[in-house]
Enzyme design. Structure first.
Site, short mmCIF file in Angstrom:
data_model
loop_
_atom_site.label_atom_id
_atom_site.label_comp_id
_atom_site.label_asym_id
_atom_site.label_seq_id
_atom_site.Cartn_x
_atom_site.Cartn_y
_atom_site.Cartn_z
N ASP A 192 -44.11 -26.72 -109.08
CA ASP A 192 -45.03 -26.43 -107.93
C ASP A 192 -44.96 -25.12 -108.47
O ASP A 192 -44.88 -24.03 -108.17
CB ASP A 192 -45.08 -26.44 -106.98
CG ASP A 192 -44.80 -28.05 -106.38
OD1 ASP A 192 -44.26 -28.84 -106.89
OD2 ASP A 192 -45.26 -28.30 -105.56
N LYS A 251 -52.29 -28.26 -106.62
CA LYS A 251 -52.40 -28.69 -104.60
C LYS A 251 -53.16 -26.66 -104.38
O LYS A 251 -53.35 -26.46 -104.55
CB LYS A 251 -51.02 -28.19 -104.97
CG LYS A 251 -50.33 -27.16 -103.96
CD LYS A 251 -49.07 -27.45 -103.40
CE LYS A 251 -47.87 -26.73 -102.67
NZ LYS A 251 -46.69 -26.36 -103.04
N LYS A 264 -52.32 -32.43 -103.44
CA LYS A 264 -51.53 -32.54 -102.53
C LYS A 264 -52.30 -31.37 -101.32
O LYS A 264 -51.46 -30.36 -101.83
CB LYS A 264 -49.53 -32.06 -103.66
CG LYS A 264 -49.39 -31.22 -102.16
CD LYS A 264 -48.43 -30.59 -102.99
CE LYS A 264 -47.27 -30.32 -101.77
NZ LYS A 264 -45.78 -29.95 -102.64
#
Lengths: 285, 336
Positions: free
Chosen positions: B168, B236, B272
């Site tokens: 991430d 995300k 996400k």
């Protein structure tokens, strides 16, 4: 020129706020003469769930307050109630069909009950707790601690304000948070009492008031895992044995129904406490 | 304006869409040529999707699916090996009282905790599609992203070498807001490259836009496209360290970018939402939004995740309610 009256909307009291029922339902509250008095919210099981969540969130703050502080806050409730005396007298006499003098006596007794229980806040632990004699160089102390979230079915069809106060106030003394189902037929004084609680120093969520049908809401409160104690004071007309069984599933303390309005008593405070016993060395060696 | 014509790293997706002469200028022209976002319409659409009522059988399905899509996360300075191990235990057996509870998709930790998580998972470490649990690591100077590219790449390589399956990364919001789209683009491409393993496979790359710092919906749309063009496998919303974190309108907007990319190229990019999703009710709204925007096939761990920690407990309470018929309480789920 005639003036239109502005009738009050009687809503629930959950988490320090006055929401309508999540279900959007309401029911008519009738006066003693059969005439229309007001519309009140008809609480659903989801309102009960929300109230338990609010009560759980309020437990740490309220139980963590000093006993002295809790006593002061409860006394403050009595002060604010005294200031609203006329409103309660009017609501009770129109709803229950009693004379203003009788309603006044009920309100006075309700106020005195708050004061009586407020006084116990920093004293009941001395009565119920103990320094236990043990065979060793230790202090052994037993102290009462609040149970947590207490769900209450208020007395039904009797003195609506006094019945409510006689069950709610003792549960608060030790530091519990309360979800109470008010008198179904006479809910007005319960909601007005909520306004008193909201404007005294009681933190939001410590008392949550649901109006509506105890037969509908009580089973959800009884079976709720996050309810620690169940006071069935006004549940005599319900299938209360089933409620007791449901409560037993999640180890919930239960007080059984009692007829009429409960008397003031220390037992009602202690019913919602757990005894904690600690050992402590007498001196550092 | 020499900088404008500087060639950018030849990311495969960008070349396909923008042509071979990939420059800062052509990227800027593309991103600024995206149509503006109708903010009122977007919020209205999100609000209307949030009103769907999901009950009984559908609710039971949704709750289990939410668990399967959760990246169970702990990103605190105070994280200890013990805390990560207990997080892994919870990921494997979310509800100790009910063995039918599915596992979460992944655990998400800081890079230095990856070896602990990998070891704790043991044989259960693997692809969520096989019922196993992945390890995701935040990298690139998370959460601020304020470090040199060399440091960010080293951070990423460390995590991948330690066994992270998913990275991430945070974008450089400062560069993005200053209009240096090329810088952001190059960094994503470089980090994507750093996700490669010696055996030729690659860790999945989630690009965190930190929408709470991008200020406008137009910026979110541009950042989404930028991240997709640069090769992100997932986009995300947030780090969880900035308020506002994930919101339904922002997620809807990102899902629209993913949908449009799918229409354009046939490729699947994941989304996400992370941070601020605490209740089952909220999470169900996200599922509805995904199903209505990109389709139900996106509701699988390779294409949609929730970045959350406290959400799981609320879902477990709802699950217990469905199973037992009475309301449950926080005493009946584990705390961390």
């Amino acid at each position: 020129m005639t003036r239109l009256t502005i009738p009050k909307t009687y809503k629930l009291y959950i988490g320090g706020k006055f929401p309508r029922s999540e279900s959007g339902r309401s029911y008519e509250v009738l006066g003693a003469d059969g005439g229309f008095l007001a519309n009140a919210s008809l609480a659903s099981r989801k309102d009960a769930r929300d109230a338990v969540v609010a009560a759980r969130a309020a437990v740490p703050g309220w139980s963590g307050a000093t006993a002295y502080n809790r006593g002061q806050v409860l006394y403050r409730v009595a002060e604010v109630l005294e200031g609203r005396r006329a409103q309660f007298v009017q609501e009770i006499s129109s709803s229950e069909g009693v004379t203003a003098a009788e309603a006044g006596r009920q309100v006075d007794e309700a106020i005195d009950t708050w004061v009586w229980y407020a006084g116990w806040a920093d004293k009941f632990a001395q009565v119920a707790g103990a320094g236990n004699p043990v065979a060793g160089p230790y202090f052994n102390l037993s102290v009462p601690e609040p149970t947590g979230v207490v769900a209450i079915v208020a007395p039904q069809g009797e003195a609506s304000l006094l019945g409510l106060v006689r069950v709610v106030a003792p549960a608060l003394v030790a530091g519990n948070a309360v979800v109470v189902v008010a008198d179904e037929a006479h809910p007005l004084s319960a909601i007005s009492l909520s306004e008193v609680l909201a404007t005294s120093d009681l933190p939001g969520g410590v008392v949550n008031v649901l109006t509506g049908s105890p037969a509908e809401v009580a089973p959800w409160l009884a079976s709720h895992s996050d309810v620690d104690a169940l006071d069935l004071a006004g549940a005599g007309a319900l299938e209360w044995v089933d409620l007791e069984i449901a409560a037993a599933e999640t180890l919930t303390r239960v007080m059984r129904p009692e007829p009429g309005v409960p008397e003031r008593s220390l037992d009602r405070i202690l019913a919602f406490t757990e005894t904690k016993t600690v050992w402590h060395t007498k001196s550092l060696i | 304006m020499t900088m404008q014509t500087t060639a950018l790293a030849p990311a495969e997706r960008a070349i396909r869409v923008l042509g071979g002469d990939l420059t800062e200028r052509s990227l800027r022209q593309y991103l600024e040529g995206l149509s503006g976002v109708d903010a009122v319409g977007l919020e209205q659409r999100a609000a209307s999707l949030a009103t769907r009522s999901i009950k009984t059988g559908s609710k039971a399905w949704a709750l289990d699916r939410i668990i399967e899509l959760i990246d169970l996360t702990t990103l605190e300075g105070a994280d200890t090996p013990g805390k990560v191990r207990s997080l892994v235990a919870k990921a494997l057996h979310p509800d100790a009282g009910d063995p039918t509870t599915p596992r979460v998709a992944a655990v998400c930790v800081y890079g230095d905790m990856v070896p602990v998580a990998v070891e704790a998972l043991g044989a259960a470490h693997g692809d969520p599609d096989d019922g196993l649990v992945s390890v995701a690591a935040v990298a690139t100077a998370f959460p601020s992203g304020r470090a040199s590219l060399a440091v960010k790449l080293a951070d990423t390589r460390d995590a991948v070498a330690a066994g992270a399956d998913e990275i991430d990364m945070v974008i450089d919001r400062g560069a993005f807001l200053a209009g240096n789209y090329g810088t952001v683009f190059e960094q994503i491409v470089a980090v994507k490259d750093a996700c490669r393993r010696p055996d030729g496979s690659s860790a999945s790359l989630k690009v965190i836009l930190e929408t709470g710092e991008l200020n406008t919906y137009d910026n979110v749309r541009r950042a989404s496209w930028l991240s997709i063009l640069a090769g992100g496998d997932f986009i995300k919303t947030s780090t969880g360290k900035v308020t506002p974190a994930a919101t339904l309108p922002v997620t809807l907007l990102m899902l629209e970018a993913v949908r449009d990319w799918h229409r354009l190229t046939g490729e699947h990019v994941g989304v996400k939402p992370a941070g601020g999703i605490r209740t089952s009710k909220d999470a169900v709204r996200y599922l509805v939004t995904v199903a209505e925007t990109v389709g139900e096939q996106w509701l699988q761990p390779h294409l949609f995740r929730f970045g959350a920690s406290s959400l799981l407990n609320d879902v477990l309470l709802q699950r217990q309610k469905l199973r037992t018929g009475h309301y449950s309480g926080p005493d009946y789920v584990t705390i961390d």
